[in-house]
Write a protein that holds these residues in place. Structure first.
Motif, PDB file in Angstrom:
ATOM      1  N   MET A 154      32.211  27.155  43.514  1.00  0.00           N
ATOM      2  CA  MET A 154      31.033  28.005  43.339  1.00  0.00           C
ATOM      3  C   MET A 154      31.520  29.294  42.691  1.00  0.00           C
ATOM      4  O   MET A 154      32.505  29.886  43.156  1.00  0.00           O
ATOM      5  CB  MET A 154      30.356  28.285  44.679  1.00  0.00           C
ATOM      6  N   PRO A 155      30.882  29.745  41.618  1.00  0.00           N
ATOM      7  CA  PRO A 155      31.386  30.928  40.902  1.00  0.00           C
ATOM      8  C   PRO A 155      31.452  32.203  41.728  1.00  0.00           C
ATOM      9  O   PRO A 155      32.243  33.086  41.412  1.00  0.00           O
ATOM     10  CB  PRO A 155      30.406  31.060  39.732  1.00  0.00           C
ATOM     11  N   VAL A 156      30.637  32.326  42.774  1.00  0.00           N
ATOM     12  CA  VAL A 156      30.789  33.487  43.656  1.00  0.00           C
ATOM     13  C   VAL A 156      31.606  33.054  44.865  1.00  0.00           C
ATOM     14  O   VAL A 156      31.449  31.934  45.346  1.00  0.00           O
ATOM     15  CB  VAL A 156      29.416  34.041  44.103  1.00  0.00           C
ATOM     16  N   PRO A 157      32.510  33.913  45.353  1.00  0.00           N
ATOM     17  CA  PRO A 157      32.791  35.265  44.860  1.00  0.00           C
ATOM     18  C   PRO A 157      34.010  35.366  43.949  1.00  0.00           C
ATOM     19  O   PRO A 157      34.326  36.456  43.488  1.00  0.00           O
ATOM     20  CB  PRO A 157      33.064  36.019  46.173  1.00  0.00           C
ATOM     21  N   ARG A 158      34.718  34.243  43.678  1.00  0.00           N
ATOM     22  CA  ARG A 158      36.018  34.366  43.025  1.00  0.00           C
ATOM     23  C   ARG A 158      36.043  33.884  41.585  1.00  0.00           C
ATOM     24  O   ARG A 158      37.104  33.784  40.978  1.00  0.00           O
ATOM     25  CB  ARG A 158      37.066  33.597  43.838  1.00  0.00           C
ATOM     26  N   GLY A 159      34.882  33.598  41.023  1.00  0.00           N
ATOM     27  CA  GLY A 159      34.827  33.199  39.627  1.00  0.00           C
ATOM     28  C   GLY A 159      34.830  31.695  39.451  1.00  0.00           C
ATOM     29  O   GLY A 159      35.385  30.949  40.257  1.00  0.00           O
ATOM     30  N   GLY A 160      34.198  31.252  38.352  1.00  0.00           N
ATOM     31  CA  GLY A 160      34.092  29.839  38.060  1.00  0.00           C
ATOM     32  C   GLY A 160      35.140  29.363  37.089  1.00  0.00           C
ATOM     33  O   GLY A 160      36.219  29.963  36.940  1.00  0.00           O
ATOM     34  N   PHE A 161      34.810  28.283  36.369  1.00  0.00           N
ATOM     35  CA  PHE A 161      35.790  27.537  35.587  1.00  0.00           C
ATOM     36  C   PHE A 161      35.656  27.694  34.072  1.00  0.00           C
ATOM     37  O   PHE A 161      36.292  26.966  33.328  1.00  0.00           O
ATOM     38  CB  PHE A 161      35.715  26.060  35.946  1.00  0.00           C
ATOM     39  N   TYR A 162      34.863  28.643  33.591  1.00  0.00           N
ATOM     40  CA  TYR A 162      34.835  28.921  32.152  1.00  0.00           C
ATOM     41  C   TYR A 162      36.037  29.814  31.824  1.00  0.00           C
ATOM     42  O   TYR A 162      35.901  30.927  31.324  1.00  0.00           O
ATOM     43  CB  TYR A 162      33.553  29.658  31.759  1.00  0.00           C
ATOM     44  N   ALA A 163      37.220  29.336  32.095  1.00  0.00           N
ATOM     45  CA  ALA A 163      38.411  30.165  31.979  1.00  0.00           C
ATOM     46  C   ALA A 163      39.642  29.269  31.884  1.00  0.00           C
ATOM     47  O   ALA A 163      39.587  28.078  32.178  1.00  0.00           O
ATOM     48  CB  ALA A 163      38.537  31.089  33.189  1.00  0.00           C
ATOM     49  N   GLU A 164      40.752  29.869  31.479  1.00  0.00           N
ATOM     50  CA  GLU A 164      41.997  29.105  31.371  1.00  0.00           C
ATOM     51  C   GLU A 164      42.536  28.688  32.732  1.00  0.00           C
ATOM     52  O   GLU A 164      43.246  27.676  32.834  1.00  0.00           O
ATOM     53  CB  GLU A 164      43.049  29.924  30.627  1.00  0.00           C
TER      54      GLU A 164
END
Length: 332
Positions: free
Chosen positions: A111-121
């Motif tokens: 879940m993107p909250v609270p530590r960020g999702g997967f649109y990233a390296e």
């Protein structure tokens, strides 16, 4: 930070910055921007994944517009990184993690909250919500799979059908739907697939549906009565609206309807059969079961289009186009 968290494959140190697509505020597609941000912190029970593929899903657009703001009881913080599904390789593990090693091929639901999702390296997730990618599954398919497959599996558990019972999968050519068709057929359930477009019908048939119809052109009630003259035992609904509401009249009064949370709109008039709303189970128990099915069957994730991360805006535009299966982002 534990020493195991500071090394990647080959013994080189994990960079402390990563490329990501972020939101600095909620809004339209143009709010998606690419830049370097710090890696997420890796806790004792976490796995850091070097992401190769991430899913791009309809709920990403809803989230991008701010409609999930506060919905999970956690305040949104910026920069905000979307992305609920991904697959790649383990870059690092926390001190309590023994099930994964650096270099393992894994997929995860987050879940993107609270530590960020997967649109990233890189993305971090509790080890409980990560799983090894089955040997026979390509990484791009695994990257677009987790939430839809697990939600489909949870829905079928809720319905508790026996072999030869009849099930309507409404929205059978979408991400959740085309996986539900396969999981149901693996259990011996007879499936009437209501798909979108001729390509959606073709996909549902290829994946094993006993009968498939184009919900945009065919009278679904008539098709259902021919498929199960005494009424259908159950339905799994992956798309709401008037057509879905009418189609649910085909379910026996004693039947059951599984309706994942987030599928909108809800019926304006309650069907005669019992409707149960639910969330997908993303625990290790669920992913172990899913992996066993994948290894024992021909299960596949149909990836309609894959976009490089720098074309994430095109991917979000494509979410409003007609497509079957899933969209994916290639990151690594």
């Amino acid at each position: 930070m534990d020493s195991r968290v500071e090394h990647t494959v080959g013994g080189t140190r994990v960079e402390q910055q990563m490329r990501a697509v972020v939101l600095d505020r909620f809004g339209g597609i143009d709010e998606l921007t690419s830049r370097r941000i710090p890696l997420p912190e890796v806790g004792d029970d976490d796995v850091l994944i070097r992401i190769e593929f991430a899913g791009a899903a309809s709920w990403d657009a809803v989230e991008r517009e701010g409609h999930y703001d506060g919905a999970f009881g956690i305040a949104s913080t910026f920069p905000y990184v979307l992305g609920w599904d991904a697959a790649g390789t383990v870059a690092a593990v926390g001190r309590n993690v023994t099930r994964f090693d650096v270099g393992d091929r894994v997929y995860a639901a987050t879940m993107p909250v609270p530590r960020g999702g997967f649109y990233a390296e890189y993305g971090v997730v509790e080890a409980e919500f990560a799983a090894h990618v089955p040997d026979r599954m390509p990484t791009d398919q695994a990257g677009a799979m987790a939430w839809d497959a697990l939600t489909a599996l949870s829905g079928l558990d809720l319905l508790d059908l026996r072999p030869d019972d009849t099930l309507m999968v409404f929205g059978a050519s979408g991400g959740l739907g085309h996986m539900a068709v396969q999981l149901a057929r693996h259990s011996g359930i007879r499936v009437l697939a209501v798909a979108s477009g001729d390509d959606g019908v073709a996909l549902a048939r290829r994946l094993g549906a006993d009968h498939a119809v184009n919900g945009r052109e065919v009278d679904v009630l008539e098709a259902a009565s021919k498929f199960a003259p005494g009424g259908l035992d159950a339905a799994l609904v992956t798309a709401g609206g008037e057509t879905a509401e009418r189609a649910l009249r085909a379910i026996k009064t004693s039947g059951r309807i599984a309706w994942p949370n987030g599928v909108l709109p809800m019926p304006a008039t309650s069907p005669s059969a019992t409707v149960s709303q639910y969330d997908g189970d993303r625990s290790r128990t669920a992913t172990d079961r899913l992996n066993a099915i994948i290894e024992a069957s021909s299960f596949e994730v149909h990836v309609a289009r894959t976009f490089p991360l720098e074309r994430v805006k095109d991917a979000h535009r494509a979410l409003t186009d007609h497509y079957v299966g899933k969209l994916a982002l290639q990151i690594g």
